[in-house]
Write a protein that holds these residues in place. Sequence first.
Motif: not given
Length: 193
Positions: A11-15, A31-34, A57-59
């Motif tokens: 996750s790129n979420s700072p929270r 992080v990957k674009e999904v 699943d992307a990872y």
Amino acid sequence: MNLLHPLLLASNSPRRKELLAGLGLPFDVRVKEVREDFPEHLKRAAVAEFLASHKADAYAADIETEALITADTIVCLGDKILNKPQHDEEAFAMLRALSGTSHEVITGVCILTKQQKTVFHDVTKVYFKQLSDAEIDYYITHYKPYDKAGAYGIQEWIGMAGIERIEGSYYNVVGLPVQKLYQQLVELKVLTL
């Protein structure tokens, strides 16, 4: 506390980063674009769980000894899902719809290791006071909530000035139900005390 698997947060979420760090656990971010599409027949909690699982699943091919955490938070007004607003007018319409009523925030979480995949969710009910147009405009102008489902962050001004009460986990509304996540990490033996 001992981690039996290195933790990865997808996750790129700072929270989410801040909340996971608050548990005192070391982790890396990957992080990957999904794409965040989901089958139309899914409703509410099933959507949040599907998206968290889909992100994991992307990872899957990259996981060795790690435990990967993915999450997706949705805001539901009845059966309608309020996504991230694209512009001021959409943000205003969402906050106007949430004003003076209650809605549910649902976060789906997936924990993926080489051996297993666990998906769960948490639900928090949020009650907004009747917001004036001036309050909504002020919030949108000063906080630009375009990266937030439902066009608001509970930890920001609108949460302090506009939310009367919640039923359930505050952290779930911020973006990660850390108590449930902690419990799952212990139960899955990713974490021991």
